[in-house]
Design a protein around this motif. Structure first.
Motif, PDB file in Angstrom:
ATOM      1  N   LEU A 184      -2.672  31.080  25.204  1.00  0.00           N
ATOM      2  CA  LEU A 184      -1.305  30.898  25.679  1.00  0.00           C
ATOM      3  C   LEU A 184      -0.649  29.732  24.969  1.00  0.00           C
ATOM      4  O   LEU A 184      -1.280  28.710  24.731  1.00  0.00           O
ATOM      5  CB  LEU A 184      -1.299  30.618  27.188  1.00  0.00           C
ATOM      6  N   ALA A 185       0.619  29.879  24.646  1.00  0.00           N
ATOM      7  CA  ALA A 185       1.364  28.778  24.043  1.00  0.00           C
ATOM      8  C   ALA A 185       1.693  27.756  25.124  1.00  0.00           C
ATOM      9  O   ALA A 185       2.174  28.101  26.203  1.00  0.00           O
ATOM     10  CB  ALA A 185       2.653  29.284  23.407  1.00  0.00           C
ATOM     11  N   LEU A 186       1.434  26.490  24.843  1.00  0.00           N
ATOM     12  CA  LEU A 186       1.695  25.417  25.805  1.00  0.00           C
ATOM     13  C   LEU A 186       2.975  24.698  25.410  1.00  0.00           C
ATOM     14  O   LEU A 186       3.091  24.171  24.309  1.00  0.00           O
ATOM     15  CB  LEU A 186       0.535  24.433  25.833  1.00  0.00           C
ATOM     16  N   GLN A 187       3.934  24.681  26.319  1.00  0.00           N
ATOM     17  CA  GLN A 187       5.180  23.963  26.081  1.00  0.00           C
ATOM     18  C   GLN A 187       5.219  22.725  26.981  1.00  0.00           C
ATOM     19  O   GLN A 187       4.869  22.802  28.154  1.00  0.00           O
ATOM     20  CB  GLN A 187       6.392  24.861  26.393  1.00  0.00           C
ATOM     21  N   PRO A 188       5.649  21.569  26.445  1.00  0.00           N
ATOM     22  CA  PRO A 188       5.714  20.355  27.266  1.00  0.00           C
ATOM     23  C   PRO A 188       6.635  20.539  28.465  1.00  0.00           C
ATOM     24  O   PRO A 188       7.723  21.092  28.343  1.00  0.00           O
ATOM     25  CB  PRO A 188       6.277  19.305  26.293  1.00  0.00           C
ATOM     26  N   ARG A 189       6.182  20.098  29.628  1.00  0.00           N
ATOM     27  CA  ARG A 189       7.021  20.154  30.818  1.00  0.00           C
ATOM     28  C   ARG A 189       7.987  18.988  30.819  1.00  0.00           C
ATOM     29  O   ARG A 189       7.611  17.838  30.613  1.00  0.00           O
ATOM     30  CB  ARG A 189       6.140  20.100  32.075  1.00  0.00           C
ATOM     31  N   GLU A 190       9.260  19.294  31.053  1.00  0.00           N
ATOM     32  CA  GLU A 190      10.288  18.250  31.017  1.00  0.00           C
ATOM     33  C   GLU A 190      10.045  17.183  32.078  1.00  0.00           C
ATOM     34  O   GLU A 190      10.349  16.014  31.884  1.00  0.00           O
ATOM     35  CB  GLU A 190      11.677  18.880  31.208  1.00  0.00           C
ATOM     36  N   ASP A 191       9.457  17.591  33.223  1.00  0.00           N
ATOM     37  CA  ASP A 191       9.236  16.610  34.282  1.00  0.00           C
ATOM     38  C   ASP A 191       8.100  15.656  33.953  1.00  0.00           C
ATOM     39  O   ASP A 191       7.835  14.715  34.700  1.00  0.00           O
ATOM     40  CB  ASP A 191       8.970  17.310  35.621  1.00  0.00           C
ATOM     41  N   HIS A 192       7.427  15.870  32.816  1.00  0.00           N
ATOM     42  CA  HIS A 192       6.334  14.980  32.419  1.00  0.00           C
ATOM     43  C   HIS A 192       6.735  14.011  31.312  1.00  0.00           C
ATOM     44  O   HIS A 192       5.911  13.211  30.880  1.00  0.00           O
ATOM     45  CB  HIS A 192       5.126  15.802  31.971  1.00  0.00           C
ATOM     46  N   VAL A 193       7.982  14.094  30.872  1.00  0.00           N
ATOM     47  CA  VAL A 193       8.434  13.178  29.819  1.00  0.00           C
ATOM     48  C   VAL A 193       8.266  11.724  30.258  1.00  0.00           C
ATOM     49  O   VAL A 193       7.878  10.855  29.482  1.00  0.00           O
ATOM     50  CB  VAL A 193       9.905  13.464  29.452  1.00  0.00           C
ATOM     51  N   SER A 194       8.528  11.461  31.544  1.00  0.00           N
ATOM     52  CA  SER A 194       8.460  10.090  32.044  1.00  0.00           C
ATOM     53  C   SER A 194       7.040   9.539  32.036  1.00  0.00           C
ATOM     54  O   SER A 194       6.843   8.324  32.126  1.00  0.00           O
ATOM     55  CB  SER A 194       9.014  10.026  33.477  1.00  0.00           C
ATOM     56  N   TYR A 195       6.036  10.408  31.916  1.00  0.00           N
ATOM     57  CA  TYR A 195       4.656   9.942  31.921  1.00  0.00           C
ATOM     58  C   TYR A 195       4.246   9.275  30.615  1.00  0.00           C
ATOM     59  O   TYR A 195       3.255   8.552  30.569  1.00  0.00           O
ATOM     60  CB  TYR A 195       3.684  11.113  32.167  1.00  0.00           C
ATOM     61  N   ILE A 196       4.991   9.544  29.539  1.00  0.00           N
ATOM     62  CA  ILE A 196       4.569   9.059  28.227  1.00  0.00           C
ATOM     63  C   ILE A 196       4.399   7.545  28.228  1.00  0.00           C
ATOM     64  O   ILE A 196       3.418   7.013  27.701  1.00  0.00           O
ATOM     65  CB  ILE A 196       5.553   9.514  27.128  1.00  0.00           C
ATOM     66  N   ALA A 197       5.333   6.820  28.839  1.00  0.00           N
ATOM     67  CA  ALA A 197       5.234   5.362  28.876  1.00  0.00           C
ATOM     68  C   ALA A 197       3.978   4.924  29.635  1.00  0.00           C
ATOM     69  O   ALA A 197       3.309   3.959  29.232  1.00  0.00           O
ATOM     70  CB  ALA A 197       6.482   4.764  29.531  1.00  0.00           C
ATOM     71  N   HIS A 198       3.646   5.641  30.714  1.00  0.00           N
ATOM     72  CA  HIS A 198       2.441   5.299  31.481  1.00  0.00           C
ATOM     73  C   HIS A 198       1.187   5.552  30.656  1.00  0.00           C
ATOM     74  O   HIS A 198       0.251   4.752  30.669  1.00  0.00           O
ATOM     75  CB  HIS A 198       2.392   6.122  32.772  1.00  0.00           C
ATOM     76  N   TRP A 199       1.170   6.682  29.925  1.00  0.00           N
ATOM     77  CA  TRP A 199       0.004   6.997  29.094  1.00  0.00           C
ATOM     78  C   TRP A 199      -0.161   5.958  27.992  1.00  0.00           C
ATOM     79  O   TRP A 199      -1.272   5.543  27.681  1.00  0.00           O
ATOM     80  CB  TRP A 199       0.153   8.384  28.484  1.00  0.00           C
ATOM     81  N   LEU A 200       0.957   5.570  27.403  1.00  0.00           N
ATOM     82  CA  LEU A 200       0.887   4.550  26.348  1.00  0.00           C
ATOM     83  C   LEU A 200       0.266   3.267  26.875  1.00  0.00           C
ATOM     84  O   LEU A 200      -0.572   2.646  26.211  1.00  0.00           O
ATOM     85  CB  LEU A 200       2.284   4.277  25.781  1.00  0.00           C
ATOM     86  N   LYS A 201       0.671   2.878  28.083  1.00  0.00           N
ATOM     87  CA  LYS A 201       0.137   1.653  28.663  1.00  0.00           C
ATOM     88  C   LYS A 201      -1.365   1.757  28.873  1.00  0.00           C
ATOM     89  O   LYS A 201      -2.133   0.838  28.543  1.00  0.00           O
ATOM     90  CB  LYS A 201       0.832   1.370  29.995  1.00  0.00           C
ATOM     91  N   VAL A 202      -1.817   2.900  29.405  1.00  0.00           N
ATOM     92  CA  VAL A 202      -3.249   3.099  29.635  1.00  0.00           C
ATOM     93  C   VAL A 202      -4.022   3.049  28.323  1.00  0.00           C
ATOM     94  O   VAL A 202      -5.050   2.367  28.210  1.00  0.00           O
ATOM     95  CB  VAL A 202      -3.495   4.455  30.344  1.00  0.00           C
ATOM     96  N   LEU A 203      -3.538   3.756  27.308  1.00  0.00           N
ATOM     97  CA  LEU A 203      -4.255   3.827  26.039  1.00  0.00           C
ATOM     98  C   LEU A 203      -4.251   2.494  25.307  1.00  0.00           C
ATOM     99  O   LEU A 203      -5.228   2.125  24.652  1.00  0.00           O
ATOM    100  CB  LEU A 203      -3.641   4.915  25.147  1.00  0.00           C
ATOM    101  N   GLN A 204      -3.142   1.761  25.397  1.00  0.00           N
ATOM    102  CA  GLN A 204      -3.065   0.466  24.724  1.00  0.00           C
ATOM    103  C   GLN A 204      -3.986  -0.561  25.385  1.00  0.00           C
ATOM    104  O   GLN A 204      -4.510  -1.452  24.714  1.00  0.00           O
ATOM    105  CB  GLN A 204      -1.621  -0.026  24.722  1.00  0.00           C
ATOM    106  N   ASN A 205      -4.203  -0.413  26.689  1.00  0.00           N
ATOM    107  CA  ASN A 205      -5.055  -1.361  27.411  1.00  0.00           C
ATOM    108  C   ASN A 205      -6.540  -1.039  27.297  1.00  0.00           C
ATOM    109  O   ASN A 205      -7.381  -1.912  27.529  1.00  0.00           O
ATOM    110  CB  ASN A 205      -4.668  -1.390  28.898  1.00  0.00           C
ATOM    111  N   ASP A 206      -6.869   0.203  26.962  1.00  0.00           N
ATOM    112  CA  ASP A 206      -8.268   0.615  26.943  1.00  0.00           C
ATOM    113  C   ASP A 206      -8.477   1.653  25.843  1.00  0.00           C
ATOM    114  O   ASP A 206      -8.038   2.798  25.970  1.00  0.00           O
ATOM    115  CB  ASP A 206      -8.657   1.201  28.307  1.00  0.00           C
ATOM    116  N   LYS A 207      -9.135   1.265  24.774  1.00  0.00           N
ATOM    117  CA  LYS A 207      -9.327   2.153  23.627  1.00  0.00           C
ATOM    118  C   LYS A 207     -10.246   3.329  23.939  1.00  0.00           C
ATOM    119  O   LYS A 207     -10.317   4.287  23.165  1.00  0.00           O
ATOM    120  CB  LYS A 207      -9.909   1.370  22.439  1.00  0.00           C
ATOM    121  N   ARG A 208     -10.969   3.262  25.062  1.00  0.00           N
ATOM    122  CA  ARG A 208     -11.871   4.357  25.410  1.00  0.00           C
ATOM    123  C   ARG A 208     -11.241   5.340  26.386  1.00  0.00           C
ATOM    124  O   ARG A 208     -11.842   6.359  26.718  1.00  0.00           O
ATOM    125  CB  ARG A 208     -13.161   3.802  26.009  1.00  0.00           C
TER     126      ARG A 208
END
Length: 332
Positions: free
Chosen positions: A281-305
């Motif tokens: 199935l083709a996966l399309q980004p959900r618009e309601d998840h755009v706001s999560y990107i900043a949260h994911w960036l914070k998690v990944l920047q704080n913990d490389k694992r």
């Protein structure tokens, strides 16, 4: 349609080992000249952070690629075996960056064994392999022997089929016509029905209610395509696996938007991506998840694992859902 089974390299599907790896150490200056585990964590996480900062979700591409094995799929080894876990993200990211549409990857040696050769000047992509060895140690004072499991990670280089000349014709095959995107997709219907989850339709929001243990989905007709409906259901089904009666996954969420919340959402995003690939199935980004990107960036920047953990949890969730399918149960 036969589903791609959620098999793959031992390292990426073995959740217990992934957790143990978090506290293991490796020699950063090994004699082979390979990067240390910390180097690998840093390189992979840096790549995904760069994608997110550009607004690209590594796990949503390349979905509508006109190629290969005729279907949307996880990245494949030269023998057709799907990659799993973190390697899926790494190879999807490389495909997006370089414009590859073929799903198949192989080492230089494997291409030679197939009578082909990597084109001059082509640059390979990183994949990782993790495993463990058991070492018997003897206490000098007592003579007692104990066994210690030592975990290690190594990386190696693979090339996409489009970087290789002279492969057998099926590596370059074009796809068969795909199903009508506005109709229900039978094999996806059967997959989610086999979960026996409490799925309630109605309203305008999709979510998993853990306390009452049910999934809420808008009506099928509310989605622009059938694929977006099933991708959303895959996301919520990944959340459904966190229930204490299933995988008992808990990142310590205390409120909306905190790191525990962001990490669970990242697991659900990756789980939906893995399942969508398995279901073609083709996966399309959900618009309601755009706001999560900043949260994911914070998690990944704080913990490389963190991305390795999230991929391992997502792989385990996908494996759990696959094991609920009748064909796998009957074969066991």
């Amino acid at each position: 349609l036969g589903l791609l089974s959620a098999l793959g390299e031992r390292a990426n599907t073995n959740f217990k080992k992934e957790n143990q790896m978090k506290t293991s150490t490796t020699n950063p200056h090994n004699h082979t000249g390979e990067p240390s585990r910390q180097d690998i964590y840093t390189r992979v996480t840096g790549r995904i952070i760069a994608d997110l900062e550009r607004g690209v979700r590594t796990w949503t591409q390349p979905w509508s690629a006109e190629h290969a094995a005729g279907k949307i799929t996880r990245p494949l080894r030269h023998n057709g075996t799907p990659y799993s876990g973190i390697n899926i993200l790494m190879l999807w990211s490389a495909s997006v960056e370089r414009g590859y549409t073929a799903p198949t990857w192989m080492t230089y040696r494997q291409s030679v064994e197939l009578g082909a050769h990597v084109l001059k000047g082509e640059k390979g992509s990183l994949v990782v392999y993790a495993n463990s060895i058991t070492r018997t140690e003897t206490d000098d004072a007592t003579g007692d022997e104990t066994e210690r499991e030592i975990h290690y990670m190594k990386c190696y280089t693979v090339f996409n089929a489009e970087q290789i000349e002279g492969l057998p014709a099926h590596y370059y095959a074009k796809p068969e016509p795909r199903f009508n995107p506005i109709q229900r997709i039978q094999h996806a219907e059967e997959f989610f029905a086999a979960l026996k989850a409490d799925i309630r339709h109605g309203g305008t929001r999709a979510y998993y209610a853990q306390e009452s243990d049910y999934i809420r989905m808008p009506p099928f007709e509310a989605f622009e395509t059938a694929e977006s409906y099933y991708a959303t259901l895959a996301h919520e089904s990944t959340h459904w696996t966190k229930h204490p009666s299933r995988l008992n996954r808990d990142f310590g969420r205390k409120q909306w938007g905190d790191e525990g919340y962001a990490e669970e959402e990242l697991v659900a995003e990756l789980g939906a991506a893995f399942l969508s690939a398995d279901l073609e199935l083709a996966l399309q980004p959900r618009e309601d998840h755009v706001s999560y990107i900043a949260h994911w960036l914070k998690v990944l920047q704080n913990d490389k694992r963190a991305i390795f953990r999230a991929a391992a949890h997502a792989q385990r969730a996908a494996d759990h859902l696959h094991k609920l399918q009748p064909s796998l149960t009957e074969a066991a």
